[in-house]
Design an enzyme around this catalytic site. Structure first.
Site, short mmCIF file in Angstrom:
data_model
loop_
_atom_site.label_atom_id
_atom_site.label_comp_id
_atom_site.label_asym_id
_atom_site.label_seq_id
_atom_site.Cartn_x
_atom_site.Cartn_y
_atom_site.Cartn_z
N GLU A 189 0.86 -1.08 -0.02
CA GLU A 189 -0.09 -0.13 0.07
C GLU A 189 0.94 1.22 -0.02
OE1 GLU A 189 -3.34 -0.07 -0.49
OE2 GLU A 189 -3.16 -2.22 -0.57
N TRP A 227 1.75 1.94 -3.50
CA TRP A 227 0.34 2.45 -4.14
C TRP A 227 0.47 4.13 -4.11
CZ3 TRP A 227 -3.12 1.54 -7.74
CH2 TRP A 227 -3.39 -0.01 -8.06
N TRP A 268 -20.93 12.13 -18.74
CA TRP A 268 -21.19 12.43 -17.28
C TRP A 268 -21.87 13.38 -17.12
CZ3 TRP A 268 -17.99 8.80 -15.03
CH2 TRP A 268 -16.55 8.41 -15.33
N ASN A 272 -10.77 3.39 3.44
CA ASN A 272 -10.64 3.19 1.89
C ASN A 272 -11.63 2.37 1.21
OD1 ASN A 272 -8.75 2.95 -0.55
ND2 ASN A 272 -8.67 0.96 -0.11
N TRP A 290 -16.30 12.16 -11.92
CA TRP A 290 -15.60 11.92 -10.92
C TRP A 290 -14.85 12.97 -10.45
CZ3 TRP A 290 -10.47 13.61 -11.40
CH2 TRP A 290 -9.82 13.75 -12.77
N TRP A 292 -9.91 8.32 -7.41
CA TRP A 292 -11.05 8.79 -8.19
C TRP A 292 -11.09 8.13 -9.80
CZ3 TRP A 292 -15.84 9.98 -7.02
CH2 TRP A 292 -16.06 10.41 -5.76
#
Ligand code: FAD
Length: 476
Positions: free
Chosen positions: A276, A279, A307, A344, A362, A385
């Site tokens: 992580e 990440w 969108w 998360n 988003w 996102w």
């Protein structure tokens, strides 16, 4: 003539508000020159959302106190970065300005301007590593490009050495006289937070020593079960370090070192946790190599997707206020409003619901998070996102739609998370759920006695159908 080797070094601090493992500070303290630490309320700070700005101020105050203990001070100035630093250079006779590199487009634009301007004036302008484990240009694919997919990025770096941590200075050499400093309170960095600092305050863990304590506690009690507990929002199964990493109150390298040590000790969840941390590096890698990540669809063909881009629509408002009638979504949105943080799993669910069931861009969600999160990080937020929306690199494909109802059954089986945050669902709601109503602005006109929506704004099945239909019909 002034000997340039004796002039003060201005240490320009931004998201590196710590004394330990701070390459620029460590080198400055060993240079035999006075060091003047400075935090500038510049265009980047001014543009930050309400909660991040409030939290940033708390971090600045904490570092200022820590510097006092080292015989130093933190000088505060307000104004655009370049003119403000130029003025300070003039006032102090500094021969150099040093700082820690950041990688998102806006931070880089500002720093590049500072570097060019100072060099024009003949002032040394030098940047240092310290914000990520591996600088974005040092991790390359076999063909010399950058990574667009996490797993090969992880494989590339997992056995690499990010280098040894730097020593914490015993003393920070002070100048003969200090330049004037603003007062932090006068900046009003919490003023824009309409829920008020008092609501969030108990949920924030501020400063370097608190962060280091947090890391130690997680290594002792949390990391072992991290691989499973990290998915359960009703438990404290994660480190909570994101707010500290965001402001650099702890170095990512010390987190890595602790994680690697836990791996060697055979702690089961340690490798997942180190993954992580990577990440986070991956997000900064992407933000560096594709600066549009933070503002525009990373996959540019998604610009043609239909969108909703109107943030004023009722459904967007209901999503923000946590009254969609989809319990997992509402619990998570309320958690964020009260604590400035969101689990998360919650982040993934609310982002999926907004972009797929509500077919909303988003960017609208990303902006709301940027206003509400105390751990807001431009690269992590945008990557999260775009990953959720399907427009990003290594994203979950748009046609894979999270079902918020089955997610709840899987990850909040006993309802602990929903009970903690949705007062209307219980006759005797806990303080957490009630505190939401103290936090929200009066004009939202919500009350714990209100009826909770009988039906979701968009039911799981219908939202999925609608999203898939739009996806099938897309012309890209
Ligand atoms: C839509 C969305 C928005 C997000 N916005 C942010 C944000 O603004 N700031 C932020 O720090 N994280 C963000 N994340 C990533 C992640 O949700 C948080 O980092 C995590 O919840 C923080 O909790 P923790 O500190 O307990 O993490 P732990 O699980 O203990 O992980 C340790 C550290 O690894 C990093 N990390 C963990 N997961 C991720 C991830 N998916 N992406 C990047 N880094 C990660 C964080 O620095 C974290 O503190 C977002 C994710 C999504 C899906």
């Amino acid at each position: 003539m002034t000997d340039p080797d004796k002039t003060p070094i201005l240490l320009w601090l931004r998201r590196d508000l710590r004394l330990s493992d701070h390459p620029a500070l460590a080198e400055a303290c060993g240079a035999g020159r006075p060091v003047i630490p400075v935090f500038v309320h510049d265009e980047m700070v001014a543009a930050a959302g309400a909660a991040p700005r409030w939290r940033w101020a708390r971090s600045v105050a904490s570092l200022a106190a820590a510097l006092e203990d080292k015989g130093s001070r933190l000088i505060l100035r307000r104004g655009d970065a370049l003119p403000t630093l130029r003025k300070l250079v003039k006032e102090t006779g500094a021969g150099a300005v040093w700082w820690t590199r950041l990688y998102d487009a806006e931070a880089r634009r500002i720093a590049e301007g500072v570097k060019a301007g100072l060099r024009e004036d003949g002032t040394e302008a030098r940047s240092f590593p310290g914000h990520v484990l591996f600088e974005p240009w040092t991790v390359e694919t076999g063909s010399g490009g950058y990574y667009k997919v996490y797993t090969p990025f992880w494989k590339n770096v997992r056995s690499r050495d990010p280098g040894s941590t730097c020593p914490t200075p015993g003393k920070v050499p002070a100048p003969e006289s200090w330049p004037a400093s603003d007062k932090l309170e006068e900046w009003g960095m919490g003023d824009a937070m309409d829920r008020g600092a008092a609501v969030i305050e108990p949920h924030a863990t501020v400063g370097e020593s608190a962060a280091s304590h947090r890391l130690g506690a997680f290594m002792a009690h949390g990391v072992q079960d991290y691989a499973t507990a990290r998915d359960l929002p009703g438990q404290e199964g994660t480190s909570g370090l994101s707010e500290n990493l965001t402001y650099g109150e702890i170095s990512i390298r010390s987190c890595w070192d602790s994680g690697r040590r836990a791996m060697e000790e055979g702690k089961k969840g340690a490798e997942t946790w180190v993954g992580e941390l990577v990440w986070r590096d991956f997000a900064h890698h992407l933000a560096f190599h594709t600066p549009r990540l933070t503002t525009a669809n990373w996959r540019q063909d998604w610009d043609a997707f239909p969108w909703n881009e109107d943030a004023r629509l009722k459904e967007v408002r209901d999503w923000k206020r946590g009254v969609t009638g989809m319990t997992f979504v509402d619990a998570a949105m309320r958690e964020m409003y009260v604590t400035g943080r969101m689990h998360n799993r919650g982040r993934m669910i609310v982002a999926s619901y907004l972009t797929k069931h509500l077919m909303t861009h988003w960017r609208i969600g990303c902006d709301w998070f940027a206003d509400c999160l105390i751990d807001w990080d431009p690269a992590n937020n945008a990557m999260g996102w775009q990953w959720s929306a399907g427009s990003g690199p290594d994203a979950t494909p748009f046609f894979r739609v999270f079902n918020p109802e089955t997610q709840v059954e899987k990850f909040d089986k006993d309802g602990a998370y929903r009970r903690a945050w949705i007062a209307e669902l219980s006759d005797d709601p806990p303080d957490t759920a009630l505190s939401y109503f103290d936090a929200i602005p009066r004009h939202w006109a919500m009350d714990p006695g209100d009826a909770y929506p009988d039906e979701p704004l968009v039911p799981a099945g219908e939202g999925r159908r609608r999203a898939l239909e739009a996806y099938e019909k897309r012309d890209f």
